[in-house]
Design an enzyme around this catalytic site. Sequence first.
Site, PDB file in Angstrom:
ATOM      1  N   ALA A   1      47.797  12.320  41.811  1.00 10.86           N
ATOM      2  CA  ALA A   1      47.609  11.177  40.927  1.00 10.86           C
ATOM      3  C   ALA A   1      46.233  11.263  40.289  1.00 10.86           C
ATOM      4  CB  ALA A   1      47.725   9.877  41.719  1.00 10.86           C
TER       5      ALA A   1
ATOM      6  N   ARG B   1      49.651  22.815  53.704  1.00 10.37           N
ATOM      7  CA  ARG B   1      50.292  22.023  54.757  1.00 10.37           C
ATOM      8  C   ARG B   1      51.787  21.883  54.475  1.00 10.37           C
ATOM      9  NH1 ARG B   1      46.023  17.582  55.974  1.00 10.37           N
ATOM     10  NH2 ARG B   1      46.329  17.321  53.749  1.00 10.37           N
ATOM     11  N   ARG B   2      52.085  21.677  53.199  1.00  7.69           N
ATOM     12  CA  ARG B   2      53.475  21.527  52.766  1.00  7.69           C
ATOM     13  C   ARG B   2      54.277  22.807  53.047  1.00  7.69           C
ATOM     14  NH1 ARG B   2      55.693  21.538  48.042  1.00  7.69           N
ATOM     15  NH2 ARG B   2      53.870  22.140  46.815  1.00  7.69           N
TER      16      ARG B   2
ATOM     17  N   SER C   1      48.486  22.543  48.896  1.00  9.03           N
ATOM     18  CA  SER C   1      49.913  22.683  49.262  1.00  9.03           C
ATOM     19  C   SER C   1      50.157  23.497  50.530  1.00  9.03           C
ATOM     20  CB  SER C   1      50.751  23.289  48.116  1.00  9.03           C
ATOM     21  OG  SER C   1      50.716  22.449  46.985  1.00  9.03           O
TER      22      SER C   1
ATOM     23  N   SER D   1      56.371  10.462  52.179  1.00 10.73           N
ATOM     24  CA  SER D   1      56.337   9.453  51.108  1.00 10.73           C
ATOM     25  C   SER D   1      57.287   9.799  49.962  1.00 10.73           C
ATOM     26  CB  SER D   1      54.912   9.307  50.576  1.00 10.73           C
ATOM     27  OG  SER D   1      54.500  10.528  49.989  1.00 10.73           O
ATOM     28  N   HIS D   2      57.734  11.034  49.882  1.00 15.34           N
ATOM     29  CA  HIS D   2      58.713  11.421  48.857  1.00 15.34           C
ATOM     30  C   HIS D   2      60.001  11.942  49.497  1.00 15.34           C
ATOM     31  CE1 HIS D   2      55.204  11.193  46.195  1.00 15.34           C
ATOM     32  NE2 HIS D   2      56.087  10.882  45.284  1.00 15.34           N
TER      33      HIS D   2
ATOM     34  N   GLU E   1      49.042   3.726  49.377  1.00 14.08           N
ATOM     35  CA  GLU E   1      47.964   3.801  50.379  1.00 14.08           C
ATOM     36  C   GLU E   1      47.236   2.460  50.489  1.00 14.08           C
ATOM     37  OE1 GLU E   1      45.665   7.595  50.560  1.00 14.08           O
ATOM     38  OE2 GLU E   1      46.758   8.021  48.714  1.00 14.08           O
TER      39      GLU E   1
END
Lengths: 345, 345
Positions: free
Chosen positions: B181, B310-311, B308, B47-48, B189
């Site tokens: 957010a 997973r990132r 974070s 998404s980014h 979403e």
Amino acid sequence: MSQDTTLTIEALTGRVEEIFRKGGLNEVQAGAVARVIVAGERDACKSHGIYRIEGALRTVKAGKVKPDAIPELTVTEGSAIVKVNAKGGFANPAVELGVPALAERARACGLAALVINDCTHFSALWPEVEALTAQGLAGLVMCPSYSTVAPTGGNKPLLGTNPVAFGWPRPGKSPYVFDFATSVAARGEIELHRRAGKQLPEGWAIDAEGKPTTDPEAALAGAMLPFGGHKGSAIGTMVELLAGIMIGDLTSPEVLDYLGTTTLSPVHGELILAFSPEAFAAGRAGDPFARAEVLFEAIVGQGARLPSQRRYAARAKSQAEGITLTAAEMEQLDRLLALGLDAIA
Amino acid sequence: MSQDTTLTIEALTGRVEEIFRKGGLNEVQAGAVARVIVAGERDACKSHGIYRIEGALRTVKAGKVKPDAIPELTVTEGSAIVKVNAKGGFANPAVELGVPALAERARACGLAALVINDCTHFSALWPEVEALTAQGLAGLVMCPSYSTVAPTGGNKPLLGTNPVAFGWPRPGKSPYVFDFATSVAARGEIELHRRAGKQLPEGWAIDAEGKPTTDPEAALAGAMLPFGGHKGSAIGTMVELLAGIMIGDLTSPEVLDYLGTTTLSPVHGELILAFSPEAFAAGRAGDPFARAEVLFEAIVGQGARLPSQRRYAARAKSQAEGITLTAAEMEQLDRLLALGLDAIA
């Protein structure tokens, strides 16, 4: 109702201060602790009002707070960090000592931090925030507590209820202030449900096996949950890092290890950040205080409420009419004044 | 799968940078924007990732961001506030320009703030946070967005999704980072549920009358809700005050007024706070970085996850094996490179 007694804020403050002197606190401790407790009572925050006197004295009696501590201020030239060592006393006199230096640094540097170390803290955080907004500064305050909250996905108490408070000054009005635990509920609310024989709402707690529970007994044996799922859990963790570890003071698990109980007031540190809106907004269009009012009006204009409004209404009433205590509350004050620490079981 | 293409991080960065040069961005804008978009793709934050190229170019084409802006840094002696005016360009080159000065001030003063003004911001906040943790500093970052979220108790979009990100450095390891957010869900979403014809979970949104809804169409016509009820609403309001009003930049309702749409990247400011754990912990027992590891081990040890992770796993894979794009994604990159702004509808 005929047995109620109404006292001025000043009269109640004097009486509570006398109780703490009788309990062995020195002048600086007794005065600051009495002021914050009466501020809670004045604002109809009964959970942080005169009800707290006994817990504070119990902590003195247990030897877990130094009643004769004199806090020490350290200001380092060129630094935006002001430190106050509470010297094992209550946080409140340390905050009173540090706030003027914090405000000076925030005006000079644009933002600054007040670190309180080695203190016992039992009060709400809004008094700290309001001490800053009264000087035209925005404030952000946080501190750990004791391990009672499981991180999201976990099943054991680790984080504290780790409150966060924020304030924005409103010239001529009561400030915008919020102050809340990063747990769904305060531990005291679970205890109140237990006493009343009532089930908890869903989502407040897990049992000792980590399963969701609405049984208060099972919740007290298990763990509370953070507010807002993984987001609240992350914010609670941030409070441990910034307001525990970073400032060289205890985390919530370390507080619980040290005290061995949650019936005494927790010993830890506190982080208070102050921002100068004038310094931040310098050179930009618009007055930040006037612009904030537009935002507040838009919030209120659609039927939402600003936080702390109930507290301010209670305060206005107390200032106009005094603080009314029940006969039982007055008797308890008399008993504490007569017996001092001997009144504590 | 045979049509997938795998590129090194450097090769993809070069290609995305070329696309932005073709779209009219100068060197400083194209480089910084390409780096942050490829960082998203690298970390499997689709998404980014490269998905954002088109939105960024659409904002250029609409004349709402200056593709040739050169950000300007202002450092004032004795102040802990560093300011970068993005001069109407993207936030990313402004952040890259400001972070070294912010780090210097945070080390000198203990804490410092970087204010970004007059920027267009479309990226996640974790790149900012990681730029600080890479220097051994803790970071707290926030910015407004556009009005899509109703304050708790209200019934109209007013607050933005107002992200907040925090990072703590872990020597020799990926940092502790959260970035989320302050709304329950991201607007995207809700749009995804609409396209899939799926109902929303309870508690995400209200309809135009302010009633709870699980219908994505009704939600898009109404408002999203803050995470964690009144607490998330208060934090979202704090973001408007500190990272909009205090820094003399737009609030979420002002951004929406200015753009008239949520299909372009928002124009506003950003507030980045940096803390030096060494400065805060000076003179206290214990190494803050070692103590933080004890806290992280206790979190992970009871089965909870650190944010974070997973990132970071995706990043390790991208660094070792490159970034794999589909044939459709490669075609889109080729199209954008060939046509520049003419590729934008």
